[in-house]
Motif scaffolding. Structure first.
Motif, PDB file in Angstrom:
ATOM      1  N   PRO A 140       0.810  -1.226   0.000  1.00  0.00           N
ATOM      2  CA  PRO A 140       0.000   0.000   0.000  1.00  0.00           C
ATOM      3  C   PRO A 140       0.836   1.266   0.000  1.00  0.00           C
ATOM      4  O   PRO A 140       1.925   1.314   0.577  1.00  0.00           O
ATOM      5  CB  PRO A 140      -0.820  -0.113   1.291  1.00  0.00           C
ATOM      6  N   PHE A 141       0.326   2.252  -0.681  1.00  0.00           N
ATOM      7  CA  PHE A 141       0.837   3.613  -0.625  1.00  0.00           C
ATOM      8  C   PHE A 141      -0.389   4.519  -0.699  1.00  0.00           C
ATOM      9  O   PHE A 141      -0.739   5.031  -1.765  1.00  0.00           O
ATOM     10  CB  PHE A 141       1.809   3.925  -1.766  1.00  0.00           C
ATOM     11  N   PRO A 142      -1.078   4.706   0.419  1.00  0.00           N
ATOM     12  CA  PRO A 142      -2.314   5.502   0.396  1.00  0.00           C
ATOM     13  C   PRO A 142      -2.033   6.958   0.081  1.00  0.00           C
ATOM     14  O   PRO A 142      -0.897   7.434   0.182  1.00  0.00           O
ATOM     15  CB  PRO A 142      -2.853   5.341   1.823  1.00  0.00           C
ATOM     16  N   ASP A 143      -3.070   7.668  -0.320  1.00  0.00           N
ATOM     17  CA  ASP A 143      -2.914   9.100  -0.567  1.00  0.00           C
ATOM     18  C   ASP A 143      -2.416   9.784   0.695  1.00  0.00           C
ATOM     19  O   ASP A 143      -2.921   9.540   1.796  1.00  0.00           O
ATOM     20  CB  ASP A 143      -4.248   9.724  -0.991  1.00  0.00           C
ATOM     21  N   HIS A 144      -1.420  10.621   0.510  1.00  0.00           N
ATOM     22  CA  HIS A 144      -0.956  11.385   1.657  1.00  0.00           C
ATOM     23  C   HIS A 144      -1.823  12.635   1.800  1.00  0.00           C
ATOM     24  O   HIS A 144      -2.497  13.055   0.857  1.00  0.00           O
ATOM     25  CB  HIS A 144       0.525  11.749   1.548  1.00  0.00           C
ATOM     26  N   PRO A 145      -1.846  13.229   2.965  1.00  0.00           N
ATOM     27  CA  PRO A 145      -2.670  14.428   3.171  1.00  0.00           C
ATOM     28  C   PRO A 145      -2.354  15.493   2.132  1.00  0.00           C
ATOM     29  O   PRO A 145      -1.199  15.677   1.738  1.00  0.00           O
ATOM     30  CB  PRO A 145      -2.283  14.894   4.577  1.00  0.00           C
ATOM     31  N   HIS A 146      -3.357  16.162   1.685  1.00  0.00           N
ATOM     32  CA  HIS A 146      -3.181  17.179   0.643  1.00  0.00           C
ATOM     33  C   HIS A 146      -2.718  18.493   1.279  1.00  0.00           C
ATOM     34  O   HIS A 146      -3.499  19.406   1.518  1.00  0.00           O
ATOM     35  CB  HIS A 146      -4.483  17.371  -0.135  1.00  0.00           C
ATOM     36  N   TRP A 147      -1.434  18.553   1.544  1.00  0.00           N
ATOM     37  CA  TRP A 147      -0.859  19.752   2.121  1.00  0.00           C
ATOM     38  C   TRP A 147      -0.494  20.685   0.973  1.00  0.00           C
ATOM     39  O   TRP A 147       0.673  20.883   0.641  1.00  0.00           O
ATOM     40  CB  TRP A 147       0.377  19.403   2.949  1.00  0.00           C
ATOM     41  N   ASP A 148      -1.485  21.213   0.339  1.00  0.00           N
ATOM     42  CA  ASP A 148      -1.254  22.083  -0.817  1.00  0.00           C
ATOM     43  C   ASP A 148      -0.878  23.482  -0.344  1.00  0.00           C
ATOM     44  O   ASP A 148      -1.716  24.371  -0.239  1.00  0.00           O
ATOM     45  CB  ASP A 148      -2.496  22.131  -1.712  1.00  0.00           C
ATOM     46  N   VAL A 149       0.379  23.643  -0.020  1.00  0.00           N
ATOM     47  CA  VAL A 149       0.868  24.928   0.444  1.00  0.00           C
ATOM     48  C   VAL A 149       0.909  25.889  -0.739  1.00  0.00           C
ATOM     49  O   VAL A 149       1.544  25.615  -1.751  1.00  0.00           O
ATOM     50  CB  VAL A 149       2.265  24.790   1.068  1.00  0.00           C
ATOM     51  N   LYS A 150       0.230  26.980  -0.620  1.00  0.00           N
ATOM     52  CA  LYS A 150       0.198  27.983  -1.683  1.00  0.00           C
ATOM     53  C   LYS A 150       1.222  29.073  -1.362  1.00  0.00           C
ATOM     54  O   LYS A 150       0.968  29.954  -0.538  1.00  0.00           O
ATOM     55  CB  LYS A 150      -1.207  28.588  -1.799  1.00  0.00           C
ATOM     56  N   LEU A 151       2.361  28.987  -2.013  1.00  0.00           N
ATOM     57  CA  LEU A 151       3.378  29.999  -1.784  1.00  0.00           C
ATOM     58  C   LEU A 151       3.089  31.249  -2.607  1.00  0.00           C
ATOM     59  O   LEU A 151       2.717  31.164  -3.773  1.00  0.00           O
ATOM     60  CB  LEU A 151       4.758  29.451  -2.155  1.00  0.00           C
ATOM     61  N   LYS A 152       3.292  32.373  -1.988  1.00  0.00           N
ATOM     62  CA  LYS A 152       3.077  33.655  -2.655  1.00  0.00           C
ATOM     63  C   LYS A 152       4.395  34.140  -3.266  1.00  0.00           C
ATOM     64  O   LYS A 152       5.471  33.796  -2.790  1.00  0.00           O
ATOM     65  CB  LYS A 152       2.557  34.693  -1.664  1.00  0.00           C
ATOM     66  N   THR A 153       4.307  34.936  -4.299  1.00  0.00           N
ATOM     67  CA  THR A 153       5.489  35.571  -4.871  1.00  0.00           C
ATOM     68  C   THR A 153       5.686  36.921  -4.202  1.00  0.00           C
ATOM     69  O   THR A 153       4.846  37.818  -4.310  1.00  0.00           O
ATOM     70  CB  THR A 153       5.352  35.752  -6.390  1.00  0.00           C
ATOM     71  N   CYS A 154       6.779  37.044  -3.490  1.00  0.00           N
ATOM     72  CA  CYS A 154       7.083  38.275  -2.758  1.00  0.00           C
ATOM     73  C   CYS A 154       8.198  39.022  -3.495  1.00  0.00           C
ATOM     74  O   CYS A 154       9.089  38.420  -4.078  1.00  0.00           O
ATOM     75  CB  CYS A 154       7.532  37.957  -1.341  1.00  0.00           C
ATOM     76  N   SER A 155       8.143  40.329  -3.453  1.00  0.00           N
ATOM     77  CA  SER A 155       9.163  41.122  -4.133  1.00  0.00           C
ATOM     78  C   SER A 155       9.529  42.334  -3.301  1.00  0.00           C
ATOM     79  O   SER A 155       8.732  42.863  -2.527  1.00  0.00           O
ATOM     80  CB  SER A 155       8.674  41.559  -5.519  1.00  0.00           C
ATOM     81  N   HIS A 156      10.763  42.734  -3.488  1.00  0.00           N
ATOM     82  CA  HIS A 156      11.264  43.958  -2.859  1.00  0.00           C
ATOM     83  C   HIS A 156      11.925  44.749  -3.975  1.00  0.00           C
ATOM     84  O   HIS A 156      12.918  44.307  -4.560  1.00  0.00           O
ATOM     85  CB  HIS A 156      12.278  43.639  -1.769  1.00  0.00           C
ATOM     86  N   ILE A 157      11.367  45.879  -4.299  1.00  0.00           N
ATOM     87  CA  ILE A 157      11.875  46.693  -5.398  1.00  0.00           C
ATOM     88  C   ILE A 157      12.148  48.093  -4.878  1.00  0.00           C
ATOM     89  O   ILE A 157      11.326  48.682  -4.173  1.00  0.00           O
ATOM     90  CB  ILE A 157      10.866  46.765  -6.557  1.00  0.00           C
ATOM     91  N   GLY A 158      13.317  48.617  -5.214  1.00  0.00           N
ATOM     92  CA  GLY A 158      13.637  49.979  -4.792  1.00  0.00           C
ATOM     93  C   GLY A 158      14.317  49.988  -3.448  1.00  0.00           C
ATOM     94  O   GLY A 158      14.913  49.021  -3.013  1.00  0.00           O
ATOM     95  N   SER A 159      14.231  51.084  -2.738  1.00  0.00           N
ATOM     96  CA  SER A 159      14.953  51.256  -1.488  1.00  0.00           C
ATOM     97  C   SER A 159      13.992  51.642  -0.392  1.00  0.00           C
ATOM     98  O   SER A 159      12.838  51.935  -0.600  1.00  0.00           O
ATOM     99  CB  SER A 159      16.009  52.357  -1.647  1.00  0.00           C
ATOM    100  N   LYS A 160      14.497  51.604   0.804  1.00  0.00           N
ATOM    101  CA  LYS A 160      13.764  52.155   1.925  1.00  0.00           C
ATOM    102  C   LYS A 160      14.556  53.325   2.482  1.00  0.00           C
ATOM    103  O   LYS A 160      15.708  53.545   2.101  1.00  0.00           O
ATOM    104  CB  LYS A 160      13.569  51.097   2.997  1.00  0.00           C
TER     105      LYS A 160
END
Length: 478
Positions: A454-474
């Motif tokens: 057996p290899f049952p379905d593993h939990p659907h840990w569908d992690v939704k990663l966001k696209t993060c950006s840093h543009i310019g200066s502070k």
């Protein structure tokens, strides 16, 4: 020195204010200037941050010689005030940043640039001694234990990532002292996160850790992804990734060369572990490549006294590695390892494809219970190909405590030019096999019918990663 971090609102990006006040000597001189780090940054993360700062704004010097522990601590302490206002990120820019141990904060991202190297200080005093883990009772090397290079406890929403930036633990200093028995406490790890929720460790290169590399412990919802972990193959205890008494962990797309187990799944040591009672469960490992001539691709144990269950491993490649999936336990451990599912594993040059050890005898102290026997059951392997193998299997249960429910199917093992005559060495185990070459031992007899384990379905840990950006200066105010 005051820092005024701007929010990442579109209309504010790239604004630089320069104010020069000249006048009476009693007036304070202030200047707003751009950060020293100007390149655009883009990365994937569980959360993006509203505020951002650069390590150099807190007095850090990236020459590989100046100690920057104070700068890291000052930066993270300052950024912690933004936890309830969209969180904050600290950017480690190009350079070599020597530092001792520092602690992270919640709703926080540590971003290590592709040309940045965080160097671990070679000085015990740079890594404070902290409480031993309650599920271990002592430090794993004995004695007390040092704080890790990057450490965090009781955190929510923390990300350690980068453009494949580097953590270099400069471990030789520690290995030499350990081998010479000139050190009595437990060496620091590179990254340890404790009692935390929603943790991401990704897109980094980790080199020469003093001991274990990545150690999430007593935590849940942990993502470890796209790590390259490198250590000499003779370096002591340089395990790659060790999920320990954790729930819902994903480890994927990692490449590990190690002096110890590439991944070691743990849950506490003997009487301390089963008293603490926190298992590791719901663990997914996939797309892993491992090189470790003296250790395992994936080890379950040996510290497994709190229990290990519901582990899925798939699409695993092991090259010049001592063993495939190894279960390590012994009398006094208690606990259990059960409901383990492995498939699509490719092995090239290995001593043991299957290895279960029931006599792993190290103990934290003399208080262990010889009546505490582990339960090992429902262990499943399927769809595996191996070549240049010395032994197909060594499976040793415990007399009076057999390991049961072992299932192996659709496995082809090609042997070395001088293989051992006894390919399957089995004691105190029970199970069944199907389509396994060479033929398995009598305690794991071939089934009359062809089947897949057996290899049952593993939990659907569908992690939704966001696209993060840093543009310019502070802007900063000095």
């Amino acid at each position: 020195m005051e820092f005024c971090l701007n929010s990442r609102k579109p209309h504010a990006l790239g604004i630089v204010l320069a104010v020069l006040i000249l006048g009476l000597l009693s007036f304070r001189v202030a200047e707003c200037q751009t950060s020293s780090f100007m390149e655009p940054i883009k990365y994937k993360a569980l959360r993006c941050r509203k505020h951002s700062a650069v390590l150099t704004d807190f007095g850090a010097t990236g020459d590989g010689k100046t100690i920057n522990t104070k700068a890291f601590k000052s930066a993270i302490d300052h950024l912690s005030q933004f936890a309830d206002d969209g969180g904050a990120e600290l950017i480690v820019p190009p350079g070599k940043w020597l530092t001792g141990s520092f602690n992270l904060t919640s709703h926080f991202t540590l971003y290590i640039d592709k040309d940045a190297v965080i160097l671990g200080a070679q000085d015990e005093s740079a890594y404070p001694l902290i409480e031993v883990l309650p599920s271990y009772g002592v430090g794993r090397d004995g004695g007390g234990r040092h704080s890790s290079l990057i450490f965090g406890t009781n955190l929510t929403d923390v990300v350690i990532t980068g453009g494949n930036g580097t953590l270099n633990g400069q471990g030789k200093y520690w290995w030499d002292k350990f081998r010479a028995k000139k050190y009595n406490d437990t060496r620091p790890y590179l990254i340890e996160i404790m009692y935390s929720n929603h943790v991401q460790i990704s897109n980094l290169t980790l080199i020469d850790s003093p001991s274990w590399n990545v150690h999430p412990v007593y935590s849940r919802n942990v993502l470890v992804k796209d790590l390259t972990i490198l250590a000499p193959i003779d370096s002591p205890n340089t395990d790659g990734i060790n999920p320990d008494s954790c729930k819902k962990v994903r480890i994927e797309d990692c490449f590990i060369v190690s002096g110890d187990d590439c991944i070691a799944v743990k849950s506490g040591w003997d009487q301390y572990g089963y008293k603490f009672g926190m298992p590791t469960k719901d663990l997914l490992i996939r797309r892993l490549t491992c090189i470790s001539p003296d250790s395992a691709t994936i080890a379950l144990g040996s510290e497994m006294s709190g229990g290990i269950k519901n582990v899925w491993a798939e699409d695993i490649t092991a090259i010049d590695t001592q063993s495939g999936i190894r279960i390590k336990t012994g009398i006094g451990r208690g606990g259990y390892v059960k409901d383990i599912y492995v498939r699509r594993m490719t092995v090239k040059t290995m001593k043991y494809v299957f290895w279960i050890t029931g006599d792993y005898g190290s103990h934290p102290d003399d208080g262990w219970d010889p009546k505490a026997l582990p339960v090992i059951k429902n262990i499943n392997y399927r769809d595996m190909v191996a070549e240049n193998v010395t032994y197909s299997a060594r499976l040793d249960g415990i007399s009076g405590d057999p390991f049961t429910g072992i299932c192996i199917s659709n496995v082809t093992i090609g042997l070395t030019e001088k293989p051992k005559e006894l390919q399957w060495n089995c004691t105190n185990v029970a199970g069944v096999t199907s389509q396994v070459t060479p033929r398995s031992c009598d305690l794991l007899p071939p089934s009359d019918k062809v089947f897949n384990c057996p290899f049952p379905d593993h939990p659907h840990w569908d992690v939704k990663l966001k696209t993060c950006s840093h543009i310019g200066s502070k802007k900063i105010e000095l």
